[in-house]
Design a protein around this motif. Structure first.
Motif: not given
Length: 125
Positions: A13-16, A18-19, A106, A116
Protein backbone atom coordinates in the motif's frame (compact mmCIF):
# COMPACT_ATOMS: atom_id res chain seq x y z
CA UNK A 1 16.99 -6.18 -8.05
CA UNK A 2 15.26 -9.53 -8.07
CA UNK A 3 11.96 -9.29 -10.02
CA UNK A 4 10.04 -10.97 -7.19
CA UNK A 5 11.27 -8.41 -4.66
CA UNK A 6 10.32 -5.61 -7.04
CA UNK A 7 6.82 -7.05 -7.48
CA UNK A 8 6.28 -7.56 -3.73
CA UNK A 9 7.45 -4.09 -2.74
CA UNK A 10 5.56 -2.37 -5.57
CA UNK A 11 2.37 -4.16 -4.44
CA UNK A 12 2.54 -2.67 -0.93
CA UNK A 13 0.00 0.00 0.00
CA UNK A 14 1.13 3.61 -0.35
CA UNK A 15 1.51 3.87 3.46
CA UNK A 16 3.62 0.69 3.54
CA UNK A 17 5.75 1.96 0.64
CA UNK A 18 6.24 5.25 2.50
CA UNK A 19 7.54 3.33 5.53
CA UNK A 20 9.76 1.19 3.25
CA UNK A 21 11.10 4.37 1.63
CA UNK A 22 12.02 5.88 5.01
CA UNK A 23 13.76 2.69 6.23
CA UNK A 24 15.62 2.05 2.96
CA UNK A 25 16.77 5.65 2.49
CA UNK A 26 18.04 5.84 6.08
CA UNK A 27 19.95 2.61 5.47
CA UNK A 28 21.47 3.41 2.05
CA UNK A 29 21.90 7.16 2.66
CA UNK A 30 20.51 8.02 -0.78
CA UNK A 31 17.23 9.02 -2.38
CA UNK A 32 16.41 8.54 -6.06
CA UNK A 33 14.68 10.95 -8.40
CA UNK A 34 14.21 11.12 -12.16
CA UNK A 35 16.24 13.67 -14.09
CA UNK A 36 16.30 14.97 -17.68
CA UNK A 37 17.12 18.65 -18.18
CA UNK A 38 15.69 19.10 -14.68
CA UNK A 39 13.97 16.92 -12.12
CA UNK A 40 10.67 15.16 -12.77
CA UNK A 41 7.62 16.80 -11.25
CA UNK A 42 3.92 16.12 -11.03
CA UNK A 43 0.91 18.29 -10.24
CA UNK A 44 -0.90 17.27 -7.06
CA UNK A 45 -3.60 19.16 -5.23
CA UNK A 46 -2.73 22.26 -7.26
CA UNK A 47 0.90 22.14 -6.15
CA UNK A 48 4.14 20.93 -7.68
CA UNK A 49 5.20 17.57 -6.29
CA UNK A 50 8.58 15.95 -6.76
CA UNK A 51 8.63 12.14 -6.92
CA UNK A 52 11.23 10.23 -4.93
CA UNK A 53 12.10 6.55 -4.70
CA UNK A 54 14.22 4.40 -2.36
CA UNK A 55 16.03 2.55 -5.17
CA UNK A 56 16.95 3.21 -8.81
CA UNK A 57 14.92 0.27 -10.15
CA UNK A 58 11.66 1.72 -8.82
CA UNK A 59 12.43 5.14 -10.30
CA UNK A 60 13.29 3.52 -13.64
CA UNK A 61 9.95 1.68 -13.66
CA UNK A 62 8.18 5.06 -13.58
CA UNK A 63 10.22 6.58 -16.41
CA UNK A 64 7.38 6.49 -18.94
CA UNK A 65 4.68 8.78 -20.34
CA UNK A 66 5.55 12.34 -19.22
CA UNK A 67 8.83 11.06 -17.76
CA UNK A 68 9.86 8.74 -20.62
CA UNK A 69 13.16 10.55 -21.29
CA UNK A 70 14.10 10.75 -17.62
CA UNK A 71 16.79 8.65 -15.95
CA UNK A 72 17.21 7.71 -12.29
CA UNK A 73 19.65 9.93 -10.42
CA UNK A 74 20.81 9.55 -6.84
CA UNK A 75 20.59 12.33 -4.26
CA UNK A 76 22.76 12.04 -1.15
CA UNK A 77 20.56 11.79 1.94
CA UNK A 78 22.46 14.62 3.63
CA UNK A 79 21.67 16.95 0.70
CA UNK A 80 18.07 15.74 0.66
CA UNK A 81 17.61 16.52 4.36
CA UNK A 82 19.51 19.80 4.48
CA UNK A 83 18.84 21.33 1.06
CA UNK A 84 16.06 19.62 -0.87
CA UNK A 85 13.34 19.31 1.75
CA UNK A 86 13.84 22.81 3.24
CA UNK A 87 13.87 24.28 -0.29
CA UNK A 88 10.72 22.40 -1.21
CA UNK A 89 9.01 23.70 1.94
CA UNK A 90 9.98 27.28 1.02
CA UNK A 91 8.59 26.74 -2.49
CA UNK A 92 5.35 25.20 -1.16
CA UNK A 93 6.06 21.94 -3.00
CA UNK A 94 5.12 18.42 -1.96
CA UNK A 95 7.01 15.14 -1.88
CA UNK A 96 5.45 12.37 -3.97
CA UNK A 97 6.85 9.42 -2.03
CA UNK A 98 7.52 6.17 -3.89
CA UNK A 99 5.01 6.21 -6.75
CA UNK A 100 4.64 2.99 -8.71
CA UNK A 101 3.37 2.55 -12.29
CA UNK A 102 0.06 0.94 -11.25
CA UNK A 103 -0.87 2.45 -7.92
CA UNK A 104 -0.92 5.48 -5.74
CA UNK A 105 1.83 7.13 -3.75
CA UNK A 106 1.90 8.86 -0.42
CA UNK A 107 2.01 12.62 -0.58
CA UNK A 108 3.97 14.33 2.17
CA UNK A 109 4.74 17.86 3.17
CA UNK A 110 8.53 18.28 3.11
CA UNK A 111 8.61 18.96 6.86
CA UNK A 112 6.73 15.75 7.59
CA UNK A 113 9.04 13.67 5.42
CA UNK A 114 12.05 15.35 7.04
CA UNK A 115 10.72 14.42 10.50
CA UNK A 116 10.12 10.81 9.40
CA UNK A 117 13.66 10.50 8.02
CA UNK A 118 15.28 12.16 11.04
CA UNK A 119 13.38 9.88 13.40
CA UNK A 120 14.51 6.81 11.43
CA UNK A 121 18.10 8.11 11.26
CA UNK A 122 18.21 8.38 15.05
CA UNK A 123 17.81 4.62 15.25
CA UNK A 124 21.04 4.22 13.24
CA UNK A 125 23.12 6.39 15.59
Amino acid sequence: MHPEKFKQVAALSSAERHAYFVRKVADTQEVWGLHHDGWATAQLEGKVALPFWPEAAFAQACASDDWEHFQPRAIALDDFLNKWLPGMAENHQLAFVFPVPQGSASVAAPGDLLADLQQEAEQYE
